[in-house]
Design a protein around this motif. Structure first.
Motif, PDB file in Angstrom:
ATOM      1  N   ILE A   1      -8.368 -22.392 -32.996  1.00 40.39           N
ATOM      2  CA  ILE A   1      -9.070 -21.149 -33.349  1.00 40.39           C
ATOM      3  C   ILE A   1      -9.464 -21.177 -34.830  1.00 40.39           C
ATOM      4  CG2 ILE A   1      -8.669 -18.668 -33.768  1.00 40.39           C
ATOM      5  CD1 ILE A   1      -9.037 -18.929 -30.866  1.00 40.39           C
TER       6      ILE A   1
ATOM      7  N   MET B   1     -12.297 -23.593 -35.374  1.00 38.58           N
ATOM      8  CA  MET B   1     -13.577 -22.976 -34.977  1.00 38.58           C
ATOM      9  C   MET B   1     -14.036 -21.974 -36.038  1.00 38.58           C
ATOM     10  SD  MET B   1     -13.034 -22.297 -30.905  1.00 38.58           S
ATOM     11  CE  MET B   1     -14.688 -21.942 -30.322  1.00 38.58           C
ATOM     12  N   ALA B   2     -13.073 -21.194 -36.525  1.00 38.86           N
ATOM     13  CA  ALA B   2     -13.402 -20.172 -37.529  1.00 38.86           C
ATOM     14  C   ALA B   2     -13.915 -20.796 -38.818  1.00 38.86           C
ATOM     15  CB  ALA B   2     -12.172 -19.314 -37.821  1.00 38.86           C
TER      16      ALA B   2
ATOM     17  N   THR C   1     -13.122 -25.904 -26.493  1.00 43.85           N
ATOM     18  CA  THR C   1     -13.858 -24.647 -26.681  1.00 43.85           C
ATOM     19  C   THR C   1     -13.815 -23.836 -25.380  1.00 43.85           C
ATOM     20  OG1 THR C   1     -15.340 -25.753 -28.211  1.00 43.85           O
ATOM     21  CG2 THR C   1     -16.090 -23.641 -27.347  1.00 43.85           C
TER      22      THR C   1
ATOM     23  N   HIS D   1     -11.682 -13.764 -27.378  1.00 41.12           N
ATOM     24  CA  HIS D   1     -11.736 -14.878 -28.338  1.00 41.12           C
ATOM     25  C   HIS D   1     -12.689 -14.637 -29.505  1.00 41.12           C
ATOM     26  CE1 HIS D   1     -14.731 -15.834 -25.229  1.00 41.12           C
ATOM     27  NE2 HIS D   1     -15.432 -16.305 -26.239  1.00 41.12           N
ATOM     28  N   LYS D   2     -13.790 -13.910 -29.276  1.00 41.79           N
ATOM     29  CA  LYS D   2     -14.750 -13.706 -30.375  1.00 41.79           C
ATOM     30  C   LYS D   2     -14.100 -12.912 -31.499  1.00 41.79           C
ATOM     31  CE  LYS D   2     -19.124 -14.239 -28.067  1.00 41.79           C
ATOM     32  NZ  LYS D   2     -19.887 -13.559 -27.022  1.00 41.79           N
TER      33      LYS D   2
ATOM     34  N   ILE E   1     -11.481 -15.111 -33.276  1.00 41.43           N
ATOM     35  CA  ILE E   1     -12.083 -16.096 -34.190  1.00 41.43           C
ATOM     36  C   ILE E   1     -12.601 -15.395 -35.450  1.00 41.43           C
ATOM     37  CG2 ILE E   1     -13.991 -17.771 -34.449  1.00 41.43           C
ATOM     38  CD1 ILE E   1     -13.587 -18.356 -31.395  1.00 41.43           C
ATOM     39  N   ASN E   2     -13.140 -14.199 -35.244  1.00 43.52           N
ATOM     40  CA  ASN E   2     -13.624 -13.410 -36.380  1.00 43.52           C
ATOM     41  C   ASN E   2     -12.502 -13.046 -37.348  1.00 43.52           C
ATOM     42  OD1 ASN E   2     -15.978 -12.668 -37.397  1.00 43.52           O
ATOM     43  ND2 ASN E   2     -16.233 -10.812 -36.131  1.00 43.52           N
TER      44      ASN E   2
ATOM     45  N   ALA F   1      -9.700 -14.678 -37.625  1.00 44.75           N
ATOM     46  CA  ALA F   1      -9.276 -15.936 -38.253  1.00 44.75           C
ATOM     47  C   ALA F   1     -10.209 -16.284 -39.421  1.00 44.75           C
ATOM     48  CB  ALA F   1      -9.271 -17.056 -37.219  1.00 44.75           C
ATOM     49  N   LYS F   2     -11.480 -16.032 -39.238  1.00 41.86           N
ATOM     50  CA  LYS F   2     -12.469 -16.310 -40.296  1.00 41.86           C
ATOM     51  C   LYS F   2     -12.208 -15.419 -41.519  1.00 41.86           C
ATOM     52  CE  LYS F   2     -17.453 -17.023 -40.635  1.00 41.86           C
ATOM     53  NZ  LYS F   2     -17.375 -16.850 -42.060  1.00 41.86           N
TER      54      LYS F   2
END
Ligand code: 3PG
Length: 433
Positions: free
Chosen positions: A256, A259-260, A270, A280-281, A284-285, A287-288
């Motif tokens: 994750i 990806m982030a 993926t 997941h979106k 991931i956001n 995590a970013k």
């Protein structure tokens, strides 16, 4: 208030933030008192014959039961096993027999919760006696009244179980850390009518987990892996906010964060995330955002082991092929993580580094868990699958504290409000002088 225990806490001192918000067994003289003790001995059971397959929790709670009985208290034990509809949703008779063997003391089991049979046995209790009532989840209200509505416990306080049993006791001891994320009558309902005290398992959990997150020896680090990535990213956020210096990521959690940070982890990994993590979106956001805010405090793999035709294939993350899944951290990452672990004052670990069940991909998890177990720092391991992995690898004895909680441990590490802990806090405000 009595201070009469031999209980040894972290560094000889119970100074985590949590301690200040709870009463414990040490705060009252419990001699000759009747106590309702809630424990969590929910265990793996062989559905064929009802035999217990694991008695770890029974052993852990045995210490509290024994201590209370030796204080000459009358002990009424409440506990649950499984959930309605499941094959292991059974009575607590065998749990009682096992507990009795462990503490070498008689435990009377009655197949009743608050009916005549239970009450007659409660009335017969003498100082130092122990009574185990039946599975609290046989009671419909225990199942139904499980919501923390409007931030109060009125429904649970007014449940039949609490109304009938509370008048027989002077203290409620909550030792069921592993169920403290649940808002059920047996966990939160007694705390309004009498002082609610943390039992030894609860005290130890709050002490070690609380301290590992917010006040243990520095540098404090966390190792987060496994496949419950949504939980782990929330945990990472809480840890970083509370001052955990570095988070080492592995497993799906690492994927994750990869990806982030813009790395293409290939199709199979993926798709796994898209399938297994509905939100997941959002994850991931988050995590970013954490990477933007905390940068290098979050360590993500620089190399990984791909699963190519069931064989380990180490590769740098810069050029990952499209068609092979990531099954472990790579060797450079492993060396880097071990360096950080060796210097850490506190390590809290939850989740494996990869698919460790397959020996081809177990290196990362084996080596990292082994390094943690050799650490001289304060080491704390999350319950459930992580605890099981440490046990299977023969590394559990090197760990200072292994949590009894699965979901409860995750909830605590994420910084969520946990109903049973909240009930104990309120009880302290109400009853302590
Ligand atoms: C557990 O095993 O995690 C606890 O006993 C809580 O059980 P539950 O998830 O059925 O409430």
């Amino acid at each position: 208030m009595a201070q009469n225990s031999n209980y040894v806490t972290v560094d000889g001192e119970f100074d985590s933030l949590e301690k200040r918000s709870f009463l414990t067994i040490d705060d009252y003289n419990l001699e000759n008192q009747t106590i309702i003790l809630r424990i969590d001995i929910n265990s793996s059971i062989n559905p064929e014959n009802g035999d217990l397959l694991d008695d770890t929790r029974i052993k852990r709670h045995a210490a509290t039961v024994k201590e209370l009985a030796e204080m000459n208290a009358k002990v009424i034990i409440l506990a649950h096993q499984s959930r309605p509809g499941k094959l292991d949703f059974v009575s607590l008779k065998k749990h009682g027999e096992r507990m009795s063997k462990i503490i070498n003391k008689k435990i009377t089991f009655v197949d009743d919760l608050y009916g005549d049979k239970a009450i007659n046995n409660i009335k017969k209790l003498e100082n130092g006696n122990i009574l185990l009532l039946d599975n609290v989840r046989f009671d419909k209200e225990e199942i139904k009244l499980n919501k923390f509505v409007n931030n109060n416990f009125d429904e649970q306080n007014n449940s039949k179980m609490v109304k009938i049993l509370a008048p027989y006791a002077s203290y409620f001891v909550n030792d069921a850390f592993a169920a403290s994320h649940r808002c059920q009558p047996s966990l939160v309902g007694f705390s309004e009518s009498m002082p609610a005290l943390a039992g030894r398992v609860m005290q130890r959990e709050l002490d070690f987990l609380g301290k590992a997150i917010s006040s243990g020896p520095t540098p404090r680090i966390a190792v987060l892996g496994g496949s419950k990535a949504a939980d782990s990213v929330a945990i990472a956020q809480n840890f970083l906010e509370k001052g955990v210096e570095q988070i080492l990521t592995g497993g799906v959690v690492a994927n994750i964060f990869l990806m982030a940070s813009g790395v293409d982890i290939g199709k199979p990994s993926t798709e796994f995330i898209e399938k297994q993590i509905p939100e997941h979106k959002k994850v991931i956001n988050l995590a970013k955002n954490l990477l933007d805010k905390y940068g290098k405090r979050i360590q993500i793999p620089t190399d990984v082991a791909l699963n190519i035709e069931r064989k380990r294939n180490g590769t740098n993350i810069d050029n990952l092929p499209q068609n092979y899944p990531l099954f472990d951290i790579g060797i450079d990452t492993l060396v880097n993580y071990i360096n950080i672990i060796e210097k850490a004052g506190t390590i809290i670990a939850n989740g494996p580094m990869g698919v460790f069940e397959d020996s081809e991909f177990a290196t990362g998890t084996n080596e990292i868990f082994s390094a943690i177990s050799k650490s001289d720092g304060m080491t704390v391991v999350g319950g459930g699958e992580t605890a099981m992995a440490f046990n299977q690898m023969g590394l559990a004895s090197g760990i200072r504290h292994i949590s009894t909680g699965g979901g409860a441990c995750i909830s605590f590490m994420s910084g969520e409000t946990m109903p049973a802990l909240e009930a104990m806090r309120r009880s302290k405000n109400k009853f302590s002088n």
